[in-house]
Write a protein that holds these residues in place. Structure first.
Motif, PDB file in Angstrom:
ATOM      1  N   GLY A  27      27.262  76.647 -58.171  1.00  0.00           N
ATOM      2  CA  GLY A  27      25.848  76.820 -58.302  1.00  0.00           C
ATOM      3  C   GLY A  27      25.477  76.393 -59.634  1.00  0.00           C
ATOM      4  N   GLU A  43      25.923  72.620 -59.910  1.00  0.00           N
ATOM      5  CA  GLU A  43      24.772  71.606 -59.004  1.00  0.00           C
ATOM      6  C   GLU A  43      23.497  71.928 -59.757  1.00  0.00           C
ATOM      7  OE1 GLU A  43      25.421  73.905 -55.625  1.00  0.00           O
ATOM      8  OE2 GLU A  43      27.468  72.890 -55.111  1.00  0.00           O
ATOM      9  N   ARG A  44      22.985  72.879 -60.115  1.00  0.00           N
ATOM     10  CA  ARG A  44      21.848  73.155 -60.827  1.00  0.00           C
ATOM     11  C   ARG A  44      21.593  72.325 -62.106  1.00  0.00           C
ATOM     12  NH1 ARG A  44      22.330  78.449 -59.273  1.00  0.00           N
ATOM     13  NH2 ARG A  44      23.149  79.070 -61.150  1.00  0.00           N
ATOM     14  N   ARG A  81      23.612  72.047 -53.599  1.00  0.00           N
ATOM     15  CA  ARG A  81      23.675  73.544 -53.974  1.00  0.00           C
ATOM     16  C   ARG A  81      24.433  74.438 -53.401  1.00  0.00           C
ATOM     17  NH1 ARG A  81      17.220  73.969 -55.717  1.00  0.00           N
ATOM     18  NH2 ARG A  81      16.967  72.028 -56.869  1.00  0.00           N
TER      19      ARG A  81
END
Length: 663
Positions: free
Chosen positions: A13, A16-17, A131
């Motif tokens: 995460g 991906e962020r 995500r």
């Protein structure tokens, strides 16, 4: 684990962020082509930065930003624009995607995944790594009662869950090549099934005797040593399959059985009138599950033979009688013709096989490897038919799951290769069982050889590695049209990895099953093969052969001692008479039993045991010398062998039945 809490992937995460928050010119690629179901992304990787390609692996999900929503797509193929790869220079490539759905932003600010797409990607739209929160949304059932069976192949920190109630309310199938992990997947799913539904009863048709080790604390093992499946529970087609050893039945003999079996049942019910239920109908057929004695059936055959004119004698009646005696005398069929089968034990049989009430062991593993091959079809037919009828007549109070390992043996795609009653019983569960609480679990390594009508009734399918093109085509037909790209890598799935699709999962899911503890893994015969320390150069071959012979069947020494202790004459019309009111009136005088014999075990009528048949009056004349040939064969004289069973068996193996009746 039975849980509703799905795990996220914190490490993925963060990455991906970070990628999502970057400016648009740092995106992974841009859309250059799009139609109703597919899209193409153009991307470029700079020299020495090939690590950025890890997010584009085939089979991984990506997202495409379209306004406030994100379109989810599956990577199906990649190729460079120049068909070359240069390490020292930038490389441009294209990524082919299959559109799967969309993560939509709701009016309240929450986000939810939908398989429909409201706005398609436009040319130049940016593509990103998916995500981890979107992964959870995609595979979220929206229900609390889900079972976690593994993790996603794309992210091992994201749990893979199935809705067990949806899987069991209809039917499911597990397909995969040998060694792909089918048996382990079955073990895992069944453990989750009984954990999610304590009222569920599971019957496993186990042709390889491998699931006994998988459920040591929650299952009973049924084999030829503890099985008591009375012959009178078999329908006429199933019973004739046993008598004729899998060959087509002789029409005349089949008609005789159809007429005489109801008469034998009436004779037994006349003696047991006090134990009958008041609601039972009076009509009896050859298929009615009512007890009867083989002795009564043989007596009826003898009576019919005695009424025939000598010129019009029908040899098929004597052939039928010989078949009955051969089956009765075969030690492999003792589970059908044990001493308990002449009493009404249907309640005990159902309670033991189908675990009602169960006693804390809801699973029964029915080991078919020890049952004669010519009887396996009949036994499978009886069990599947009874499973459906129990669910039907219990009005849904008993929920039964029938798991058919190697299902292509029972319901093959070619109708001429399968036993018709078994196909009908399994097909009835597949088509009607879910209305009454009967479910079907199909396990096979060759879905191409399985009846497609049965497979089409399976609402959830777990496809493990399949290498055969025909098998892949069958699974492709079952896949949703929007997920056909998943089939492109089904031949390269790792062991224990599967693609799940259907009612139990919201969208097709590539997952890796949780590992099962070594002690719970299915093993052949329920145990692992121990390594011997004997030297093959010194081991005695005689010892090996003795072990082979002693393991061929159950211990029948006591049964044989009773046969040798009895006296009767089958063909003497005086010795064989119809029973009146009691079993004792039907039994002729017999010699005293040995002291070591168990008198509590009710023996068969001597007229049914061909190992000890003797002529009541040797000096009496016979109307036909052919009867004397039968008497000598059934007695087993010195020319045929030391015991009657040997003489009968050798004759059956060496000569056809019809040869005994030729003049």
């Amino acid at each position: 684990m039975y849980s509703k809490d799905l795990q996220n992937s914190p490490s993925a995460g963060i990455q991906e962020r970070r990628a999502w928050d970057q400016p648009e010119d740092r995106s992974l690629g841009h859309i250059v082509a799009c139609d109703g179901g597919k899209a193409t992304i153009s991307a470029k990787v700079d020299a020495g930065e090939s690590d950025d390609l890890a997010g584009w692996a085939v089979g991984r999900l990506v997202t495409i930003a379209v306004g406030a929503n994100r379109v989810v797509a599956l990577t199906r193929s990649m190729h460079t624009t120049s068909a070359l790869w240069i390490e020292e220079a930038p490389n441009a490539f294209h990524v082919e995607l299959e559109l799967m759905g969309e993560v939509r932003r709701q009016p309240d600010g929450s986000e939810r995944f939908s398989t429909g797409i409201s706005t398609y990607p436009y040319l130049g739209a940016h593509a990103h790594h998916i995500r981890s929160s979107d992964l959870v949304r995609i595979y979220d059932h929206g229900k609390s009662d889900v079972s976690i069976i593994g993790h996603l192949s794309q992210d091992e920190n994201a749990d893979a869950a199935v809705h067990m109630s949806s899987m069991l309310s209809k039917h499911f199938a597990i397909v995969g090549s040998t060694g792909s992990g089918k048996s382990t997947a079955v073990t895992l799913l069944l453990r989750e099934a009984i954990a999610s539904d304590p009222k569920l009863r599971v019957l496993i048709l186990d042709p390889h005797n491998e699931f006994a080790a998988a459920f040591p604390e929650s299952a009973v093992v049924i084999d030829t040593h503890n099985l008591d499946l009375p012959f009178w529970l078999f329908r006429l087609e199933e019973f004739t399959e046993v008598l004729f050893r899998g060959r087509p039945a002789v029409p005349d003999e089949l008609d005789a059985l159809r007429d005489l079996i109801p008469e034998a049942k009436k004779a037994f019910r006349g003696e047991q009138a006090g134990s009958r239920r008041h609601g039972e109908r009076n009509g009896l057929t050859a298929d009615t599950p009512v007890p009867y004695r083989i002795a009564d059936l043989i007596a009826l055959i003898d009576e019919r033979i005695g009424k025939l004119d000598g010129r019009n004698e029908k040899p098929y009646l004597r052939a039928l009688k010989l078949r009955l005696m051969a089956a009765l005398n075969d030690p492999r069929y003792r589970f059908m013709f044990s001493s308990n089968t002449i009493s009404d034990t249907i309640n005990e049989t159902i309670a033991f096989i189908f675990r009602i009430p169960g006693g804390g062991r809801p699973i029964s593993t029915f080991q078919l490897a020890g049952i004669p091959s010519e009887v396996v079809n009949s036994v499978a037919s009886v069990l599947c038919r009874m499973a459906f009828e129990i669910a039907l007549w219990s009005k849904g109070a008993v929920r039964i799951l029938v798991v058919c390992e190697e299902a292509h043996r029972y319901v093959p795609s070619d109708p001429s290769l399968g036993f018709v009653p078994t196909r009908q019983a399994i097909a009835r569960i597949a088509k009607e069982g879910r209305k009454y609480g009967a479910s079907l679990g199909i396990i096979t390594q060759r879905p191409g050889e399985l009846d497609q009508t049965i497979l089409s009734q399976c609402s959830t399918i777990f496809a493990l590695r399949l290498s055969n093109d025909r098998d892949q085509e069958i699974i492709a037909k079952a896949l949703p049209s929007s997920s056909t790209s998943a089939l492109t890598f089904i031949s390269s799935l790792a062991n224990g990895e599967a693609i799940a699709f259907g009612e139990a999962v919201p969208v097709p899911m590539r997952l890796k099953f949780n590992r099962v503890q070594q002690k719970f893994l299915p093993t052949a015969n329920g145990t692992e093969v121990a390594e011997s320390t004997d030297d093959p150069n010194t081991i005695s071959l005689t010892t090996i052969v003795d072990r082979m012979r002693t393991s061929g069947g159950p211990d029948i020494s006591d049964f044989q001692s009773r046969v040798s202790a009895s006296e009767a004459s089958v063909f003497d019309a005086v010795a064989v008479t119809r029973p009146e009111t009691t079993t004792e009136s039907f039994e002729p005088p017999r010699r005293s039993m040995p002291e070591a014999a168990d008198t509590n075990l009710e023996p068969y009528n001597p007229n049914m045991l061909p190992g000890s048949m003797r002529v009541a009056d040797p000096s009496a004349s016979r109307p036909d010398s052919r009867i004397d040939r039968y008497d000598s064969l059934l007695r087993g004289d010195e020319r045929q062998g030391a015991c009657g069973s040997s003489g009968l068996r050798n004759t059956l193996l060496k000569r056809p039945h019809d040869s005994f009746f030729k003049k």
